[in-house]
Design a protein around this motif. Structure first.
Motif, mmCIF file in Angstrom:
data_model
loop_
_atom_site.group_PDB
_atom_site.id
_atom_site.type_symbol
_atom_site.label_atom_id
_atom_site.label_comp_id
_atom_site.label_asym_id
_atom_site.label_seq_id
_atom_site.Cartn_x
_atom_site.Cartn_y
_atom_site.Cartn_z
ATOM 1 N N LYS A 217 -6.123 -12.446 10.172
ATOM 2 C CA LYS A 217 -7.425 -12.023 9.650
ATOM 3 C C LYS A 217 -7.408 -10.570 9.202
ATOM 4 C CE LYS A 217 -12.288 -11.478 10.991
ATOM 5 N NZ LYS A 217 -13.280 -11.617 12.084
ATOM 6 N N TRP A 218 -6.815 -9.695 10.028
ATOM 7 C CA TRP A 218 -6.906 -8.255 9.778
ATOM 8 C C TRP A 218 -5.737 -7.689 8.982
ATOM 9 C CZ3 TRP A 218 -8.329 -7.450 15.575
ATOM 10 C CH2 TRP A 218 -9.678 -7.773 15.767
ATOM 11 N N VAL A 219 -4.614 -8.411 8.960
ATOM 12 C CA VAL A 219 -3.441 -7.861 8.274
ATOM 13 C C VAL A 219 -2.944 -8.794 7.179
ATOM 14 C CG1 VAL A 219 -1.079 -7.039 8.545
ATOM 15 C CG2 VAL A 219 -2.757 -6.549 10.327
ATOM 16 N N VAL A 220 -2.620 -10.050 7.568
ATOM 17 C CA VAL A 220 -1.953 -10.959 6.622
ATOM 18 C C VAL A 220 -2.820 -11.214 5.394
ATOM 19 C CG1 VAL A 220 -1.027 -13.278 6.311
ATOM 20 C CG2 VAL A 220 -0.571 -12.025 8.434
ATOM 21 N N VAL A 221 -4.097 -11.586 5.632
ATOM 22 C CA VAL A 221 -4.973 -11.913 4.497
ATOM 23 C C VAL A 221 -5.232 -10.697 3.617
ATOM 24 C CG1 VAL A 221 -7.281 -12.702 3.855
ATOM 25 C CG2 VAL A 221 -6.019 -13.884 5.667
ATOM 26 N N PRO A 222 -5.616 -9.515 4.206
ATOM 27 C CA PRO A 222 -5.798 -8.346 3.324
ATOM 28 C C PRO A 222 -4.538 -7.951 2.577
ATOM 29 C CG PRO A 222 -6.825 -7.956 5.464
ATOM 30 C CD PRO A 222 -6.026 -9.209 5.589
ATOM 31 N N VAL A 223 -3.387 -7.992 3.272
ATOM 32 C CA VAL A 223 -2.137 -7.629 2.594
ATOM 33 C C VAL A 223 -1.820 -8.651 1.497
ATOM 34 C CG1 VAL A 223 0.350 -7.404 2.898
ATOM 35 C CG2 VAL A 223 -1.190 -6.308 4.519
ATOM 36 N N ARG A 224 -2.062 -9.926 1.782
ATOM 37 C CA ARG A 224 -1.832 -10.961 0.775
ATOM 38 C C ARG A 224 -2.725 -10.734 -0.445
ATOM 39 N NH1 ARG A 224 -3.505 -16.570 2.837
ATOM 40 N NH2 ARG A 224 -5.536 -15.652 2.349
ATOM 41 N N THR A 241 -10.553 -7.625 -8.910
ATOM 42 C CA THR A 241 -11.027 -6.813 -7.786
ATOM 43 C C THR A 241 -10.743 -7.531 -6.475
ATOM 44 O OG1 THR A 241 -13.245 -7.789 -7.966
ATOM 45 C CG2 THR A 241 -12.856 -5.705 -9.116
ATOM 46 N N ILE A 242 -10.575 -6.747 -5.429
ATOM 47 C CA ILE A 242 -10.315 -7.275 -4.083
ATOM 48 C C ILE A 242 -11.620 -7.304 -3.307
ATOM 49 C CG2 ILE A 242 -9.007 -6.946 -1.957
ATOM 50 C CD1 ILE A 242 -7.005 -5.324 -3.577
ATOM 51 N N LYS A 243 -11.829 -8.395 -2.598
ATOM 52 C CA LYS A 243 -13.005 -8.484 -1.746
ATOM 53 C C LYS A 243 -12.886 -7.477 -0.610
ATOM 54 C CE LYS A 243 -15.693 -11.681 1.123
ATOM 55 N NZ LYS A 243 -15.754 -13.046 1.693
ATOM 56 N N GLU A 244 -13.878 -6.611 -0.496
ATOM 57 C CA GLU A 244 -13.838 -5.547 0.518
ATOM 58 C C GLU A 244 -14.644 -6.001 1.730
ATOM 59 O OE1 GLU A 244 -15.299 -2.060 -1.385
ATOM 60 O OE2 GLU A 244 -14.018 -2.298 -3.126
ATOM 61 N N ALA A 245 -13.956 -6.669 2.675
ATOM 62 C CA ALA A 245 -14.668 -7.266 3.813
ATOM 63 C C ALA A 245 -14.726 -6.338 5.014
ATOM 64 C CB ALA A 245 -14.016 -8.581 4.206
ATOM 65 N N GLU A 246 -13.704 -5.567 5.255
ATOM 66 C CA GLU A 246 -13.615 -4.764 6.462
ATOM 67 C C GLU A 246 -13.780 -3.281 6.128
ATOM 68 O OE1 GLU A 246 -13.510 -6.109 9.360
ATOM 69 O OE2 GLU A 246 -13.157 -8.165 8.724
#
Length: 616
Positions: A217-224, A241-246
């Motif tokens: 959730k916190w690393v793999v998905v954002p890095v992907r 654009t990247i979804k800015e969730a965190e």
């Protein structure tokens, strides 16, 4: 394998290995502590039992009642946890035992690990409880035993008793040895070890699953998403654009990436625009080279034929069209060249009136042909100013020509006036650049007020969000139509609120933004409050300008067209105009750090006001 090279897998492996080490160390010390606790409890129980036996048989030993002593030892030795109880004399001979076949035997000190308590075949002396305890096995496949010895010391009642033959100097008369079976304790230790192994495995699995969930959730998905975004950008999709969730570092990285791609997109558009302008310049130069000469020939011969065919009205009409359209084509080429050749002004100190007079000389014939009356009102006290005289002359010529075109052949009035004005920055100085704390551009060319690019914000209010565009003239901001709670950058949504400031006029909250090189501009968020403060500009005091005003009594410009008249290729003249003249004027005045404003009313006329600073 590919998945083994991924950062998520590496993080999970590293964290899992760390968890295994921590759980292993914890389990080792926990089992060790548990084992020591069990052995200590058995040792305490054996010592208490030893003391009980010793004091239970003390009286019988003083009376030398051997049967009673043997009975007590056998009865106590029948308890399940007790292996055997023995009483030995100082030489190691077994005098009493819970097992009858042990009586009379000599103790095997080697088999029962007794040498820890003896020194070189000498009898036992004073020992602490830990020193009196031993753990051993009778053979390799038997369960462990714990033996604890309790010395029987010589007392006054012993050496004075009539039945005993112990000298007073003798210290130890014998030893009471209680041997406990550790089979139950070992079983509990094994059970504890098994439970700890099961706990360690379960803990490792739970930690691994939790790590996988949170790392994903916190690393793999954002890095992907970042990797996917970089591939998209690399392929040329700068709108991705990247979804800015965190709100963590990866979220900040995503926001920075979005801002970067937005800037790249803007830069690409600017580069495209610059390339388009360069292409237009090359096109204009090519047009001038390839078309001007043919146009000149066409114009020359058509004009000559027009004179020779004065007695042929049909030909005259057609030739007049050729001459008119040829002249129009030549003007279009000239406008393209003027727009494409905009350059950095070469400024020198000049008299503005000389510049205007030269411009009037150039357009004198056109003004006269249109029956335009020219009125001049020059302020002779105007000082010389630092300008590019040729460029300012071009500005005046274009405005005079536009005025004459707007008046038409029926005639009218063009009035040109100059004056020297001293103005406060408020109400006159244009905010041409504005950025948020993260250096995002706030100037919007898509939404203009009075032909000027606005300052764009996202604002929150009681019922939602809105796009808020501020008028760029300092001191005259466009007030919001409702009270705002927060003002943000439209790109990164960074708050622009001045938390430690309040509006001195209405007491409401304020927001601020930066003008690069000129400090911060502060404005109020309250409805209908026009407070604005630009400290660095205010501290510089009023500025002096030379003002040039050109009024005409022409057809005027519709109000809906006013915001766009300075845009390239926008014209209100239809096919008679190229839409480049006012764009060229705007660029020249802006490069002189001046301002140009326009006011107009249909069928009454138009007024252009140019202000050029006396000191740059």
């Amino acid at each position: 394998m590919r998945f083994m090279r991924k950062i998520g897998f590496k993080l999970i492996v590293a964290a899992g290995f760390t968890a295994i080490v921590i759980i292993g160390v914890f389990s080792y010390f926990n089992i060790r502590s548990h084992s020591k606790g069990l052995l200590a409890e058995v040792e305490r129980h054996a010592n208490q039992l030893s003391e009980t036996v010793k004091y239970s048989t003390r009286y019988d030993m003083l009376l030398n009642q051997r049967d009673r002593i043997s009975l007590v030892i056998r009865n106590i030795g029948e308890q399940p946890s007790i292996d055997r109880i023995r009483v030995m004399n100082k030489s190691g001979e077994i005098m009493y035992s819970s097992r009858d076949n042990d009586i009379g035997k000599m103790l095997d000190k080697n088999a029962e690990s007794c040498y820890a308590c003896h020194a070189a075949d000498q009898p036992l002396q004073k020992l602490s409880i830990p020193e009196r305890t031993r753990v051993y096995r009778m053979n390799e496949d038997s369960s462990r035993l714990m033996g604890i010895i309790n010395p029987i010391y010589n007392e006054r009642s012993c050496w004075e008793a009539a039945c005993h033959e112990h000298a007073r100097e003798q210290t130890v008369l014998g030893v009471l040895d209680v041997t406990m079976s550790l089979e139950d304790a070992d079983r509990q230790i094994k059970q504890g070890e098994l439970e700890m192994v099961i706990f360690a495995i379960c803990a490792f699995l739970v930690i691994s699953i939790m790590l996988w969930v949170f790392v994903r959730k916190w690393v793999v998905v954002p890095v992907r998403d970042l990797v996917k975004a970089t591939h998209e950008v690399a392929s040329g999709n700068l709108s991705y654009t990247i979804k800015e969730a965190e709100a963590d570092e990866l979220g900040q990285l995503a926001r920075s990436f979005n801002a970067m791609t937005h800037k790249l997109s803007d830069a690409r558009l600017q580069l495209f625009q610059s390339d388009k302008m360069a292409s237009l310049g090359r096109l204009a130069a090519g047009v001038a080279h390839e078309i001007n000469n043919p146009l000149t020939g066409v114009l020359t011969y058509s004009s000559f034929l027009l004179k020779r065919t004065a007695h042929q009205p049909e030909l005259q009409k057609d030739l007049a069209v050729i001459v008119r359209e040829t002249l129009r084509s030549r003007e279009i080429v000239k406008s393209l060249l003027d727009f494409a050749r905009q350059s950095v002004p070469k400024k020198n100190e000049s008299d503005i009136h000389d510049v205007i007079e030269r411009a009037l000389t150039v357009v004198d014939n056109q003004i006269t042909l249109n029956h335009v009356r020219l009125e001049k009102d020059f302020d002779t006290s105007n000082p010389n100013i630092t300008i590019d005289a040729n460029q300012i002359q071009q500005v005046v010529i274009n405005l005079l020509v536009n005025g004459a075109d707007a008046i038409g052949p029926k005639g009218g009035v063009i009035r040109i006036a100059t004056s020297r004005v001293t103005l406060s920055p408020k109400g006159t100085m244009q905010i041409k650049r504005a950025v948020c704390p993260k250096r995002h551009n706030l100037i919007s060319n898509d939404n203009k007020i009075g032909g000027l690019p606005t300052i764009h914000f996202i604002a929150k209010h009681a019922s939602g969000e809105l796009n808020f565009h501020m008028y760029p003239i300092y001191g005259h901001p466009k007030s919001p139509d409702r009270d705002l709670s927060t003002v943000m950058c439209p790109q990164c949504r960074t708050s622009l609120m001045a938390d430690d400031h309040i509006c001195p006029q209405c007491g409401g909250p304020t927001f601020h933004f930066e003008v690069p090189g000129l400090g911060m501009v502060e404005s109020c968020t309250r409805k209908a409050c026009n407070f604005q403060k630009w400290e660095s500009v205010d501290s510089a005091g009023p500025r002096e300008f030379v003002e040039i005003r050109i009024d005409d009594s022409g057809c005027g410009i519709p109000q809906e067209d006013l915001p766009r008249i300075f845009e390239p290729f926008y014209t209100t003249k239809g096919q008679q105009g190229t839409g480049l003249g006012l764009a060229v004027i705007w660029g020249i005045v802006d490069n002189h750090d001046g301002t140009i404003t326009v006011s107009s009313e249909v069928q009454k006329g138009t007024s252009f006001t140019i202000r050029l600073p006396v000191k740059l």
